[in-house]
Write an enzyme that holds these catalytic residues in place. Sequence first.
Site, short mmCIF file in Angstrom:
data_model
loop_
_atom_site.label_atom_id
_atom_site.label_comp_id
_atom_site.label_asym_id
_atom_site.label_seq_id
_atom_site.Cartn_x
_atom_site.Cartn_y
_atom_site.Cartn_z
N ALA A 63 1.69 -0.22 10.84
CA ALA A 63 1.40 -1.61 10.50
C ALA A 63 0.55 -1.65 9.25
O ALA A 63 0.07 -0.62 8.79
CB ALA A 63 0.66 -2.29 11.65
N GLU A 88 -9.81 4.01 6.24
CA GLU A 88 -9.02 4.45 7.40
C GLU A 88 -9.86 5.16 8.46
O GLU A 88 -9.76 4.85 9.64
CB GLU A 88 -7.84 5.32 6.95
N GLU A 110 0.85 -1.19 0.00
CA GLU A 110 0.00 0.00 0.00
C GLU A 110 0.89 1.24 0.00
O GLU A 110 1.86 1.28 0.75
CB GLU A 110 -0.90 0.04 1.24
N GLU A 131 -5.63 -3.07 12.64
CA GLU A 131 -5.30 -3.87 11.44
C GLU A 131 -6.25 -5.05 11.31
O GLU A 131 -6.68 -5.40 10.21
CB GLU A 131 -3.85 -4.35 11.47
N HIS A 139 -9.54 -3.97 9.84
CA HIS A 139 -9.47 -3.72 8.40
C HIS A 139 -9.93 -4.94 7.61
O HIS A 139 -10.30 -4.82 6.44
CB HIS A 139 -8.03 -3.41 7.98
N1 PHE Z 1 -2.95 0.95 5.89
C1 PHE Z 1 -2.11 1.07 7.05
C2 PHE Z 1 -3.03 1.31 8.23
O1 PHE Z 1 -3.53 0.45 8.82
C3 PHE Z 1 -1.14 2.18 7.01
C4 PHE Z 1 -0.07 2.10 5.97
C5 PHE Z 1 -0.13 2.88 4.84
C6 PHE Z 1 1.01 1.26 6.15
C7 PHE Z 1 0.87 2.84 3.89
C8 PHE Z 1 2.01 1.21 5.23
C9 PHE Z 1 1.94 2.01 4.09
O2 PHE Z 1 -3.40 2.38 8.57
ZN ZN Z 2 -5.57 1.63 8.78
#
Ligand code: PHE
Ligand code: ZN
Length: 883
Positions: free
Chosen positions: A270, A328, A128, A306, A309
């Site tokens: 994370a 998010e 990501e 996490e 998610h």
């Molecule tokens: N998506 C991750 C989170 O839980 C954050 C993240 C974004 C980690 C980009 C790595 C790179 O919020």
């Molecule tokens: Zn997140």
Amino acid sequence: MNQTTRQPKLLKDYAPPNYLVDTVDLDFALDPNATRVKSKLRLRPNPKAGAAGRPLVLDGEGLVLQSLALDGKPLGLDDYRLDEKSLTILSVPDRPFNVETVALCNPEANTALSGLYRSRGTYCTQCEPEGFRRITFFLDRPDVLAIYTVRIEADAETAPVLLSNGNPAAAGKVPGTGRHFALWHDPHPKPSYLFALVGGNLAQVPSRFTTASGRDVALNIYVEPGKEDRCGWAMESLKRAMRWDEVRFGREYDLEMFNIVAVSDFNMGAMENKGLNIFNDKLVLARPDTASDADYGAIEGVIAHEYFHNWTGDRVTCRDWFQLCLKEGLTVFRDQEFTADMRSGPVKRILDVRALKTRQFPEDAGPLAHPVRPASYIEINNFYTATVYEKGAELCRMLQTLLGRDGFRKGLDLYFERHDGEAATVEDFVAAMADSSGRDLSQFMLWYNQAGTPELACSLDYDARSKQVRLSVNQVVPPTPGQARKEPMPIPLKLGLLGSNGDDLPLKLAGGAPLADGLIEVTGREQTFTFADVPTAPTPSLLRDFSAPVRLNISLNPDQIEFLMMHDSDPFNRWQAAQSYATNLLTAAARDGGSEEPVAGREAIRLAQALGTTASEASLSAAYRAEFLKLPSESDVARELGKNVDPDAVRKAYEALRATIGRKIKATLVEIYDSSAASGAFSPDAESAGKRALRGAILDLLVGTGEAAEIARGLRHYREASNMTDAIAALSILSHLHVRDEVLADFYARWQDEPLVLDKWFAVQARATRPDSVETVQALLSHAKFSLKNPNRVRALIGSFVNGNPTGFNRADGAGYELLASSALQIDRFNPHMAARLLGAFESWRTLEPRRQALAKSSLRQLASSQLSTDSYEIVTKTLGAD
Ligand code: PHE
Ligand code: ZN
């Protein structure tokens, strides 16, 4: 960097992909410098795009293409185009087809920590938002969902553990090679940003979980060998999160296995990769002697985040990166609610609002302001912001406030029912909330599309004859870059009216029904609410529980604020009253260039006494009382001043008020300090942590008196500490004083070989208020244990300095700005994402007094004229602004 990569991408330009990918078969041969990735994609034209006959453009960066075939036939140089960013196959069939590529990447040379890289020898990935294209050629965008099967082959001795997403399908030796393999299959379609792979010599900490419907799930945490004894808290937190999501939101886990891997080099906290979460080890590893209560709390929260998610992000993902808050904001809201249930709800709210005001309000008020759903970006990596995350969570909270808990749950159920397995938009989410509740939420969309923190000016009139209260509300949404004029927002305003004995008066709108929950909805620029049958002139408690992310303006006199501080039945507003009282004194003192009267005179003494009374109230939790005793921070005061800020004057006011309070209520504080000392073994539970926090807050006030006996108490607190919480509390309090050298040396001697603990040693020094703090940080940059390559260490030293040391960073000679500029410039060459994040510390430069402004500007100008990555270029140029 060429100019085309610096063109902003626009939300309004969104178009569906020309091709879709149904299945992905990946075959990795892991090698430090030349990892070979074979990929076989099953593609088809997207019926929604009408793409017949269009070339197929795959993303790919930094890859060495070794072979390329379409439906099994190798392609020649005339059949495709390859450039820095993409691979274009000029002609593909108008029916399903296969594309096979073989490419090489270099994990060892990957210092940006995006794509496939190595952290202390372990192979790991971060995809990501756009890292997958650094691993293989692909349609690397979140609205392309595919089913992945992944084979990993590696040296059996150095990489005995091989993991990917989904369920394990096969494993074995590769005969006669010293290598082995593992096969993983993920049955859930997912976007490429959720792909993950890990290979290395890791220790496994196993456990199990039975889901609500009785399915057995294998849980594993993988860490560096020798760290197995630090995984217990993370594992317990994971199980609590899994159970909570079932009970609160009806969401069950959906694979046979859930793996967490902790790595030492990670750009963020994370990552929620499907079935294989990868963590910054700071957010996994905890033992009483190495981790503080704050660390325990962060681990519990991020493990849950996490995990949550899995439904809000993975099962329902984002259509494009403009929709980042969809996953998010919602997931932060869910983890906040989880922590509130695990610990104290009011304390969690206080901590979250404090973080929102410290990090998000300045962003919303500065040159980097953007809507929760931005309409444009140059580099998406720059949009993992407090606005998208924390303000995004506030929008979910407001929806829950407006619809009620059950109504919000129904809306979320409908959202999952409609969009499971899909990539969705903010509109889809709000539509589910609207359709399930029957409410018109069209005005609510403004919260996603308009940047800036609304300012709510309120005034109250009591008419003794009619027994009516008139509450007038005026809202202004300030202009932000690119958005000069704003529409009024819908603002849920929770309130109470306190009678003369401090109790809440019954609320009834004139001509309306009683307001059971005290909630009114402001929708216009100017509105008046009339409350009937109010027996006496009340004291208003507005914006209870911080029901909307706005700035509230209401002029209350010190008597009224003190009254709220002592009596408000809403624990959040009771705390807020104490903060407001102190903030008023601090801003008055700082405005005067550091005058003593407001922070040492009558008013300050009154505040001290009120704090002492509350701190002794046994019916309040220790954690809550600890928050009550913490003064507004220097950044709170600077934000309140808003312009012409002199950080030295703010610090001077802060220290003076702290000393006044410490001296005035010393006896009370000492008594609480002594009586809340822990007995028995360390436990990270909320109550024990609360007691430690209370003692820490008291110690800060006592040492702040500067009295020798109190400094001795601080030293004793440090020496007698039997856990990291107490040790680090004392260390940071003492770090501002001459006795610091002795304690710092002791701490270093004990912890020099424990990276996560050593980070605390760097951070404490970076935050210390000292005239020579710039030189201290400068010297630490060359310390044998310092490295610009490790993000945790960079954040500990440089991050703590620029974000946590206002007098040091803003030193009057500009040396703090130069330090940030020069180190960010170095980091930018190998890890642009990290560099750009650090440079965010310049965001409030225009609120400073003129001399500092000029110095900050010249550092920014110098940066702007240097060779910058796209990431840093966007931050620097936007921060500088038009002139
Ligand atoms: N998506 C991750 C989170 O839980 C954050 C993240 C974004 C980690 C980009 C790595 C790179 O919020
Ligand atoms: Zn997140």
